[in-house]
Design a protein around this motif. Structure first.
Motif, PDB file in Angstrom:
ATOM      1  N   HIS A 268       0.821  -1.207   0.000  1.00 19.71           N
ATOM      2  CA  HIS A 268       0.000   0.000   0.000  1.00 19.71           C
ATOM      3  C   HIS A 268       0.855   1.257   0.000  1.00 19.71           C
ATOM      4  N   ALA A 269       2.030   1.146   0.579  1.00 18.28           N
ATOM      5  CA  ALA A 269       2.860   2.336   0.731  1.00 18.28           C
ATOM      6  C   ALA A 269       3.159   2.968  -0.624  1.00 18.28           C
ATOM      7  N   THR A 270       3.158   2.170  -1.676  1.00 13.67           N
ATOM      8  CA  THR A 270       3.486   2.703  -2.998  1.00 13.67           C
ATOM      9  C   THR A 270       2.252   3.114  -3.782  1.00 13.67           C
ATOM     10  N   GLU A 271       1.091   2.993  -3.159  1.00 13.92           N
ATOM     11  CA  GLU A 271      -0.139   3.310  -3.878  1.00 13.92           C
ATOM     12  C   GLU A 271      -0.726   4.630  -3.398  1.00 13.92           C
ATOM     13  N   PRO A 272      -1.380   5.352  -4.302  1.00 12.81           N
ATOM     14  CA  PRO A 272      -2.019   6.614  -3.888  1.00 12.81           C
ATOM     15  C   PRO A 272      -3.153   6.367  -2.895  1.00 12.81           C
ATOM     16  N   VAL A 273      -3.925   5.272  -3.109  1.00  9.82           N
ATOM     17  CA  VAL A 273      -5.058   5.012  -2.225  1.00  9.82           C
ATOM     18  C   VAL A 273      -4.657   4.103  -1.057  1.00  9.82           C
ATOM     19  N   GLY A 274      -3.340   3.970  -0.865  1.00  7.69           N
ATOM     20  CA  GLY A 274      -2.885   3.075   0.198  1.00  7.69           C
ATOM     21  C   GLY A 274      -3.440   3.459   1.553  1.00  7.69           C
ATOM     22  N   ARG A 275      -3.490   4.758   1.809  1.00  9.78           N
ATOM     23  CA  ARG A 275      -3.969   5.196   3.110  1.00  9.78           C
ATOM     24  C   ARG A 275      -5.425   4.807   3.329  1.00  9.78           C
ATOM     25  N   ASP A 276      -6.224   4.902   2.256  1.00 10.95           N
ATOM     26  CA  ASP A 276      -7.643   4.588   2.403  1.00 10.95           C
ATOM     27  C   ASP A 276      -7.852   3.135   2.831  1.00 10.95           C
ATOM     28  N   THR A 277      -7.044   2.260   2.267  1.00 12.90           N
ATOM     29  CA  THR A 277      -7.153   0.858   2.675  1.00 12.90           C
ATOM     30  C   THR A 277      -6.920   0.716   4.177  1.00 12.90           C
ATOM     31  N   LEU A 278      -5.915   1.466   4.665  1.00 11.32           N
ATOM     32  CA  LEU A 278      -5.623   1.404   6.096  1.00 11.32           C
ATOM     33  C   LEU A 278      -6.758   1.997   6.916  1.00 11.32           C
ATOM     34  N   VAL A 279      -7.389   3.023   6.375  1.00 13.87           N
ATOM     35  CA  VAL A 279      -8.515   3.627   7.094  1.00 13.87           C
ATOM     36  C   VAL A 279      -9.647   2.619   7.256  1.00 13.87           C
ATOM     37  N   VAL A 280      -9.931   1.900   6.176  1.00 10.63           N
ATOM     38  CA  VAL A 280     -10.990   0.889   6.234  1.00 10.63           C
ATOM     39  C   VAL A 280     -10.618  -0.203   7.237  1.00 10.63           C
ATOM     40  N   ALA A 281      -9.385  -0.689   7.128  1.00  4.14           N
ATOM     41  CA  ALA A 281      -8.954  -1.765   8.020  1.00  4.14           C
ATOM     42  C   ALA A 281      -8.997  -1.306   9.478  1.00  4.14           C
ATOM     43  N   GLN A 282      -8.605  -0.073   9.707  1.00  3.63           N
ATOM     44  CA  GLN A 282      -8.578   0.432  11.076  1.00  3.63           C
ATOM     45  C   GLN A 282      -9.995   0.571  11.637  1.00  3.63           C
ATOM     46  N   GLU A 283     -10.934   0.969  10.778  1.00  8.66           N
ATOM     47  CA  GLU A 283     -12.332   0.993  11.227  1.00  8.66           C
ATOM     48  C   GLU A 283     -12.771  -0.401  11.674  1.00  8.66           C
ATOM     49  N   GLN A 284     -12.326  -1.409  10.943  1.00 11.18           N
ATOM     50  CA  GLN A 284     -12.673  -2.775  11.333  1.00 11.18           C
ATOM     51  C   GLN A 284     -12.026  -3.149  12.664  1.00 11.18           C
ATOM     52  N   HIS A 285     -10.780  -2.714  12.861  1.00 11.27           N
ATOM     53  CA  HIS A 285     -10.136  -2.950  14.162  1.00 11.27           C
ATOM     54  C   HIS A 285     -11.001  -2.372  15.277  1.00 11.27           C
ATOM     55  N   ARG A 286     -11.454  -1.150  15.061  1.00 12.83           N
ATOM     56  CA  ARG A 286     -12.218  -0.450  16.091  1.00 12.83           C
ATOM     57  C   ARG A 286     -13.522  -1.191  16.396  1.00 12.83           C
ATOM     58  N   LEU A 287     -14.210  -1.569  15.313  1.00 11.27           N
ATOM     59  CA  LEU A 287     -15.489  -2.273  15.506  1.00 11.27           C
ATOM     60  C   LEU A 287     -15.281  -3.629  16.161  1.00 11.27           C
ATOM     61  N   LEU A 288     -14.198  -4.277  15.795  1.00 10.44           N
ATOM     62  CA  LEU A 288     -13.897  -5.585  16.373  1.00 10.44           C
ATOM     63  C   LEU A 288     -13.684  -5.461  17.874  1.00 10.44           C
ATOM     64  N   LEU A 289     -12.915  -4.459  18.255  1.00  7.63           N
ATOM     65  CA  LEU A 289     -12.697  -4.219  19.685  1.00  7.63           C
ATOM     66  C   LEU A 289     -14.032  -3.960  20.389  1.00  7.63           C
ATOM     67  N   GLU A 290     -14.866  -3.153  19.741  1.00  4.27           N
ATOM     68  CA  GLU A 290     -16.166  -2.841  20.341  1.00  4.27           C
ATOM     69  C   GLU A 290     -17.022  -4.093  20.499  1.00  4.27           C
TER      70      GLU A 290
END
Lengths: 254, 254
Positions: free
Chosen positions: B181-203
DNA sequence: TAAGGCGGAGTTGCATGCAACTTGAGTCAT
DNA sequence: ATGACTCAAGTTGCATGCAACTCCGCCTTA
C-alpha cells in the motif's frame, strides 16, 4: 543396529515406524504427560537409531503430542478439557469453511456422487433399530470418508491441509467419540442426529447454500463437543480410550 | 566444520540458522519452485552440517514452503493464486473463531487494555492526512500486535497455534500486503478501512457480541483478499516481494 | 542438621561415515 | 536418427561418534 525383523523396507520407513511407535506409547499412557522423552530409551524400545527418533519427535511436536523442553529434548504434552474442546471447535470451524467453499463452487452431480453414496450407505447403517459393534465400526469408516470427501470438495489443498492438522489433535478427529457411543444405550440416537446433519449438509452443498452449509458443518462438530462433555462429567470415561491418560483435569495434580 | 563466524551459540542454533537461511533463499527466489533442495549444496551455502539442514527442511515442510519429493528429499513448493486466497481465508476464518471466543469470554476492561491501547495508537497513525514509509512500518508493527492480542484474547493456546500455522503461509500473514500500500495513492484509504474494522472488532468483543466479532474478523481478512487480487491483476506486482517468485499463475509453465 | 558446592552419569545437538538408491549422460544397437 | 541400456556420480536416509551441557545425588562444611 540392523532391524531385528526384516519388514518391507521403503523410504523413510524408520522415521514412520518411530513416529507410529512413539504415538502408540504416548497415547497408551506409557509415557505420562510432563515426562521427558529419552531418545536412547526410545532407540532401545523402537529398534531404530536416534536420527529417525529425533525426526519423529519433531513431527509429533508439530502434531502437538510433545513439546520442546526448556533445556532440550521433548516433553509429553498434557491436555486440558478446554484444549480438547478448542481443538474440536477449530476443526468444526474449518470444516464449516470447507463446506461453504464446496457449496460456492456449485459442484455438479458427478462431483457430489461419492458424498451422496456415502450418505446413502450411512443411512443404511443407521436405519437398523439396534446397532452392533460392527455397525459402529462401519459408521466410523463411512463417517471418516464423508469428512474426507467434504474436505476434498472444498477444492483447496490449503484448506485440506489445515483441516488435517486440526483433526490430528487428540480427540479432535471426526470419529473420536463414536466408539464411546457403542457402549451407551442412547448411542444410536447420537448417530441418528449426526447422520441427519450429514444429509442436510449434502443438500446445502448441492443447492449452493454456502452459509447454511457452513453453519451445519460447524454445528455438526458440536456433536463431538457434547460427547466430550458427557464423557468428562460421567466419571471420566475418557481415561480408558487411547490418549485418555494425556488429559489433565482442571483440579490439581493427581 | 566449525561455524566460520562465532555468533552467540545456543540450543538448536544451527537448526534455526539453517531454517532462516533456507527461508530467505526460497523467498528470494534463489531456489525456484519445483527445484529439489540439495542438502550438500545447502551445507556449503549455510555453513552447517546436513543434520540441521534436514531438520530445517522438515520444519519448512510443515510450514508449507517445501514438500517431500517423490523420491526422497524436498522440493520447493509452488503456490497458485487460489492457494494464497485460501490461506488468507483460513486465517480469517480462524481469527473469526478467536474473536468470537474472545467476545464470549466477556473480557474485563483490564483484559482489553492492550488491545484498546493498540487501537488508539493505530488511530494516531492513520489520522495523519499523508503517511510516510515510517508510518506504514509503524502500522505494520501495531497491526501485528493487534492480531497477536486478538489471538491471545481467545484464551486458547490451541486456537492460537492454529492461527500461527495459518499465518505462516506465504502472503497469509496479517501484514503481508501493507507494504504494498505504501506505494499506492489510495494506500492510506485501505488502512482507514482496516482500522475501522479494528475499532469495531474491539467494540464487539467488549460488548460480548460474539457473532458480530466473528463476522468482522473474517471480513477484516478479506481486505487482504482484495489487495491480493489487485496486486495480481495489476501487472503481477507480487513478483517483487519476498516469496513472489513462488507464485505460479494459472497459465502454463514459464 | 541444613545448605551449598562438586562430580559423574546420562542426555542432547551437531557432525560425519556408509550403503542403497536415483538420476542423467553417454553408448550401443536397431 | 531414435530408443533403450549401462554405468558412474551424486544424493538421500540411517547409524554412529563426539563434545558440551544438564541434572541428580553425594559429600563437605559451617
Amino acid at each position: 543396529m540392523k532391524p531385528a525383523v526384516a519388514e518391507e523396507e521403503g523410504r523413510g520407513m524408520q522415521v514412520v515406524r518411530a513416529q507410529q511407535g512413539l504415538r502408540e506409547l504416548i497415547l497408551a499412557g506409557e509415557l505420562p504427560p510432563g515426562r521427558r522423552v529419552s531418545e536412547p530409551a526410545m532407540v532401545e524400545r523402537l529398534g531404530v537409531s536416534r536420527t529417525p527418533v529425533r525426526l519423529a519427535l519433531e513431527r509429533l511436536a508439530q502434531e502437538g503430542l510433545v513439546t520442546p523442553g526448556a533445556s532440550g529434548g521433548f516433553v509429553v504434552r498434557a491436555f486440558t478439557a478446554a484444549d480438547l474442546a478448542a481443538a474440536i471447535e477449530v476443526r468444526g470451524t474449518l470444516e464449516g469453511l470447507a463446506a461453504r467453499l464446496a457449496a460456492e463452487r456449485r459442484p455438479g452431480a458427478a462431483d457430489l456422487a461419492p458424498l451422496r453414496d456415502c450418505v446413502a450407505a450411512l443411512d443404511g447403517v443407521v436405519a437398523k433399530p439396534v446397532l452392533s459393534e460392527d455397525d459402529f465400526d462401519t459408521y466410523v469408516r463411512l463417517n471418516a470418508f464423508f469428512h474426507e470427501e467434504l474436505t476434498r470438495l472444498s477444492g483447496s489443498g490449503v484448506v485440506a491441509r489445515a483441516i488435517e492438522q486440526a483433526a490430528a489433535q487428540p480427540f479432535a478427529s471426526p470419529s473420536a467419540f463414536v466408539q464411546l457411543h457403542a457402549t451407551e444405550p442412547v448411542g444410536r440416537d447420537t448417530l441418528v442426529v449426526a447422520q441427519e446433519q450429514h444429509r442436510l449438509l449434502l443438500e446445502a452443498i448441492g443447492r449452493g447454500e454456502g452459509a447454511r452449509a457452513e453453519a451445519l458443518a460447524a454445528e455438526h462438530a458440536r456433536v463431538a463437543q457434547r460427547r466430550l462433555r458427557a464423557a468428562l462429567s460421567d466419571g471420566d470415561r475418557l481415561a480408558g480410550l487411547p490418549g485418555g491418560s494425556l488429559l489433565r483435569l482442571a483440579a490439581g495434580r493427581p
